[in-house]
Design an enzyme around this catalytic site. Structure first.
Site, short mmCIF file in Angstrom:
data_model
loop_
_atom_site.label_atom_id
_atom_site.label_comp_id
_atom_site.label_asym_id
_atom_site.label_seq_id
_atom_site.Cartn_x
_atom_site.Cartn_y
_atom_site.Cartn_z
N TYR A 143 0.85 -1.18 0.00
CA TYR A 143 0.00 0.00 0.00
C TYR A 143 0.89 1.24 0.00
O TYR A 143 1.84 1.31 0.77
CB TYR A 143 -0.90 0.01 1.24
CG TYR A 143 -1.81 1.21 1.34
CD1 TYR A 143 -2.84 1.41 0.42
CD2 TYR A 143 -1.66 2.14 2.37
CE1 TYR A 143 -3.68 2.51 0.53
CE2 TYR A 143 -2.50 3.24 2.48
CZ TYR A 143 -3.51 3.42 1.55
OH TYR A 143 -4.36 4.50 1.66
N ASP A 238 9.18 2.97 0.00
CA ASP A 238 8.11 3.58 0.77
C ASP A 238 8.31 3.18 2.22
O ASP A 238 7.91 2.09 2.64
CB ASP A 238 6.75 3.12 0.23
CG ASP A 238 5.59 3.73 1.02
OD1 ASP A 238 5.85 4.36 2.06
OD2 ASP A 238 4.43 3.56 0.58
N LYS A 266 3.86 8.92 8.94
CA LYS A 266 3.61 8.34 10.27
C LYS A 266 4.56 8.86 11.36
O LYS A 266 4.36 9.98 11.81
CB LYS A 266 3.58 6.81 10.15
CG LYS A 266 2.46 6.41 9.15
CD LYS A 266 1.97 5.00 9.17
CE LYS A 266 0.67 4.92 8.36
NZ LYS A 266 0.71 4.12 7.16
C1 PLP Z 1 0.07 4.64 5.74
C2 PLP Z 1 0.88 4.41 4.52
C3 PLP Z 1 0.84 5.27 3.41
C4 PLP Z 1 -0.14 6.40 3.30
O1 PLP Z 1 0.09 7.37 4.25
P1 PLP Z 1 -1.15 8.37 4.59
O2 PLP Z 1 -0.53 9.34 5.55
O3 PLP Z 1 -2.21 7.52 5.17
O4 PLP Z 1 -1.56 9.00 3.32
C5 PLP Z 1 1.71 5.04 2.37
N1 PLP Z 1 2.57 4.02 2.40
C6 PLP Z 1 2.64 3.16 3.44
C7 PLP Z 1 3.64 2.06 3.42
C8 PLP Z 1 1.78 3.31 4.52
O5 PLP Z 1 1.80 2.42 5.52
#
Ligand code: PLP
Length: 429
Positions: A143, A238, A266
């Site tokens: 994701y 990511d 995060k």
């Molecule tokens: C949570 C998450 C996102 C998206 O971040 P948001 O602040 O919710 O837009 C993207 N990549 C990873 C790996 C994530 O866990």
């Protein structure tokens, strides 16, 4: 009884799609109604009906220092007195950038945004600009936020709800997103063989966290590094979850593999909305206003968010990670033991302070094996844990997050609850 949550959820459903601001919060995968949270401190959250839980969602990862550390809330308070947004540069923005560039091995320059979603979509824009190519390889079950390019076989809520490609993503965009299998280099080679000169980037969660936790197999990240270089594509890590979670320098430091671009989110915001993307100077200098790749934000680098981020990153310590890892091992083995005692099949994937108990016999190494888990068993387990005062993520396909505020006693209480909950799972299977 969850009377207030029940009433609020009824009202919320008339006003917000599904009653929530983000899908997995609705408890769709586990049944029942979502708890409305009133306050949180340390490792505990309290709902509007006054029930207190040991929290393993931890806002889905950001709260590595626990909820509402005093110094953090004081720092935010102090900052608000001077105004909450200027649309102009500030000292803390430079301070946070300097922390990020010092801690994350492959980042020389960084741009702050407001979410992980903005970070990944902007990083891909840079990759497309510097390579002059359009396609991107992503992995099934990973994701990367909700931008169109990544909403193809996405993890997290999309896996929970079984959405292969979201309606509303144009077929042209979906066609530019090539799907490979996590931990399977052959599937990546296959994409490059078919699209030798059109792939701008590989984007990957270096530790998958959105189909449940799946660490990279030995050699997987190195292999991606080699392939990206060979075919002139960029490698994007990511690290929105793994950044500052698996150690101060994230997965890239832990595994010793440097991506071209890194996405953060995060933890970097200490619980306020912050995302970031960064990399080598010559790549980031493509970003506006130093370069032509446009990307902007009215509230980007927001003073409150920067103050929270500075506090969060300054307070990371080697000792904290050591302690978190010990707690992670204790929780993982406690959950495994509870399952074994009840005769329930369980695979616990864990690394550092994040883990997922998968209800399956087979090792979980990719999207296929993750989705072979018994989600009904997870739902039963979840409800039984909730009844015992433990708040796990309301989906099989998410990570459990530990924080510096969790104690050995919290883990003992959690394992004790898990023994009961596993009996409930056994009875229902
Ligand atoms: C949570 C998450 C996102 C998206 O971040 P948001 O602040 O919710 O837009 C993207 N990549 C990873 C790996 C994530 O866990």
């Amino acid at each position: 009884m969850a009377n207030r949550s029940k009433r609020l959820f009824k009202r919320a459903q008339r006003l917000l799609p599904g009653g929530v601001s983000s899908p997995v919060r609705a408890f769709g995968a586990v049944g029942g109604i979502p708890l409305f949270i009133q306050r949180a401190r340390g490792a505990h959250i309290e709902d509007v009906d006054g029930h207190v839980y040991i929290d393993y969602v931890m806002s889905w990862g950001p709260m590595i220092h626990g909820h509402a550390p005093k110094e953090l809330t004081q720092s935010i308070h102090a900052t608000t007195k001077n105004g909450t947004s200027f649309g102009a540069p500030t000292t803390n923005e430079v301070e946070l950038a300097s922390l990020v560039c010092r801690l994350v091995p492959s980042i020389d320059r960084v741009r702050f945004v407001n979410s992980g979603t903005e970070a990944t979509m902007s990083a891909l824009r840079v990759a497309r600009a510097v390579t002059g190519r359009n396609q991107v390889i992503k992995f099934a079950g990973c994701y990367h936020g909700h931008a169109d390019s990544f909403l193809v076989q996405a993890g997290s809520g999309a896996t929970t709800l079984g959405v292969p490609t979201s309606p509303g993503v144009s077929s042209a965009t979906a066609a530019e997103t090539l799907i490979a299998s996590y931990n399977d280099l052959a599937s990546v080679k296959d994409k490059f063989a078919k699209h030798e000169r059109t792939i701008a980037a590989i984007i990957v969660e270096p530790i998958a966290g959105n189909m449940g936790v799946i660490p990279p197999a030995h050699g997987f990240l190195e292999g991606l590094r080699t392939l990206a270089r060979r075919y002139g594509s960029l490698l994007i890590f990511d690290e929105v979850i793994s950044g500052f979670r698996i150690g101060k320098g994230g997965a890239q430091e832990h595994y010793g593999v440097n991506p071209d671009l890194t996405c953060l989110g995060k933890i970097i915001g200490g619980g306020l909305p912050v995302g970031a993307y960064g990399g080598r100077a010559e790549l980031m200098d493509q970003v506006s206003p130093s370069g032509p790749v446009y990307q902007a934000g009215t509230l980007s680098g927001n003073p409150l968010a920067m103050a929270a981020g500075v506090w969060a990153l300054k307070n990371l310590s080697v000792n904290m990670y050591r302690r978190l890892e010990k707690l992670g091992i204790k929780l993982a083995s406690g959950l495994s033991e509870a399952a074994r005692a009840a005769g329930v099949p369980l695979q616990v994937n864990s690394i550092g302070s994040v883990l997922t108990p998968f209800f399956t016999d087979e090792p979980v190494t990719d999207y296929m094996s993750a989705t072979a888990s018994e989600t009904d068993s997870y739902a039963t387990f979840f409800q039984a844990m909730l009844a015992e005062g433990i708040y796990p993520p309301p989906s099989q396909f998410e990570g459990w997050f530990l924080s510096a505020a969790h104690t050995e006693k919290d883990i003992d209480l959690t394992v004790r609850a898990a023994r009961k909950a596993m009996q409930a799972v056994h009875a229902k299977r």
